[in-house]
Scaffold this active site. Structure first.
Site, PDB file in Angstrom:
ATOM      1  N   PRO A  68       0.778  -1.246   0.000  1.00 53.31           N
ATOM      2  CA  PRO A  68       0.000   0.000   0.000  1.00 53.31           C
ATOM      3  C   PRO A  68       0.812   1.301   0.000  1.00 53.31           C
ATOM      4  CG  PRO A  68       0.024  -0.914   2.193  1.00 53.31           C
ATOM      5  CD  PRO A  68       0.745  -1.900   1.306  1.00 53.31           C
ATOM      6  N   CYS A  69       1.467   1.584  -1.113  1.00 51.88           N
ATOM      7  CA  CYS A  69       2.223   2.832  -1.213  1.00 51.88           C
ATOM      8  C   CYS A  69       1.287   4.046  -1.220  1.00 51.88           C
ATOM      9  CB  CYS A  69       3.135   2.815  -2.436  1.00 51.88           C
ATOM     10  SG  CYS A  69       2.312   2.394  -3.969  1.00 51.88           S
ATOM     11  N   HIS A  70      -0.009   3.838  -1.458  1.00 47.74           N
ATOM     12  CA  HIS A  70      -0.961   4.949  -1.392  1.00 47.74           C
ATOM     13  C   HIS A  70      -1.105   5.483   0.035  1.00 47.74           C
ATOM     14  CE1 HIS A  70      -3.425   1.326  -0.644  1.00 47.74           C
ATOM     15  NE2 HIS A  70      -4.158   2.107   0.130  1.00 47.74           N
TER      16      HIS A  70
END
Length: 163
Positions: A126-128
């Site tokens: 989850p780089c968001h």
């Protein structure tokens, strides 16, 4: 041997890529650093049942943590960043600086951002969930609109689970 499929999502079509049965790519339409399609291998839905099912449960607000077999190719630093990204709890965010500190290199926030931008399995890794030091949205391979929508979705779903 690589294989790929395309599934629908609330964020547009997602191309899933597997190598020898392990997920090695999840790419959005118009994603920055998206590899050429000819590198995705033959189209075959077979190895993607588990990934598609977990993504469907995530988008339905029923899954917080993915438990997929991943094969991520990158430098040792990139892989350490991606592992750190997986530790950010659902519905929460961290700054690039916080991640750099957690990795033991507080001056590496820019390098953390670059490594996050090369994440080959967005959403699942989850780089968001990473934001700028001042709380602003910065950089996302899938576009800032998608990043905002993913964060809003997770915050809303996380609130429902606490009621």
């Amino acid at each position: 041997m690589k294989q790929h499929t395309v599934i629908d999502s609330p964020y547009g079509p997602l191309t899933l890529v597997a190598e020898d049965g392990a997920l090695c790519g999840l790419y959005m339409t118009d994603q920055r650093h998206r590899p050429p399609e000819e590198t995705f291998g033959a189209r075959d839905d077979t190895p993607f049942d588990e990934a598609a099912g977990q993504l469907q449960a995530y988008f339905a607000g029923e899954l917080k943590d993915f438990t997929l077999d991943l094969r991520l190719t990158g430098t040792p630093f990139q892989r350490s960043v991606w592992e750190q990204l997986r530790r950010i709890p659902y519905g929460e965010t961290r700054t690039y600086g916080e991640l750099a500190e957690e990795l033991g290199n507080p001056t590496a926030s820019r390098a953390v951002g670059l490594a996050g931008g090369r994440n080959p399995v967005g959403i699942i890794v989850p780089c968001h969930r990473v934001i700028g030091a001042n709380g602003s949205l910065t950089g996302y391979g899938g576009g800032l609109d998608r990043k905002q929508r993913l964060l809003d979705f997770e915050r809303g779903a996380a609130l429902l689970w606490t009621l």
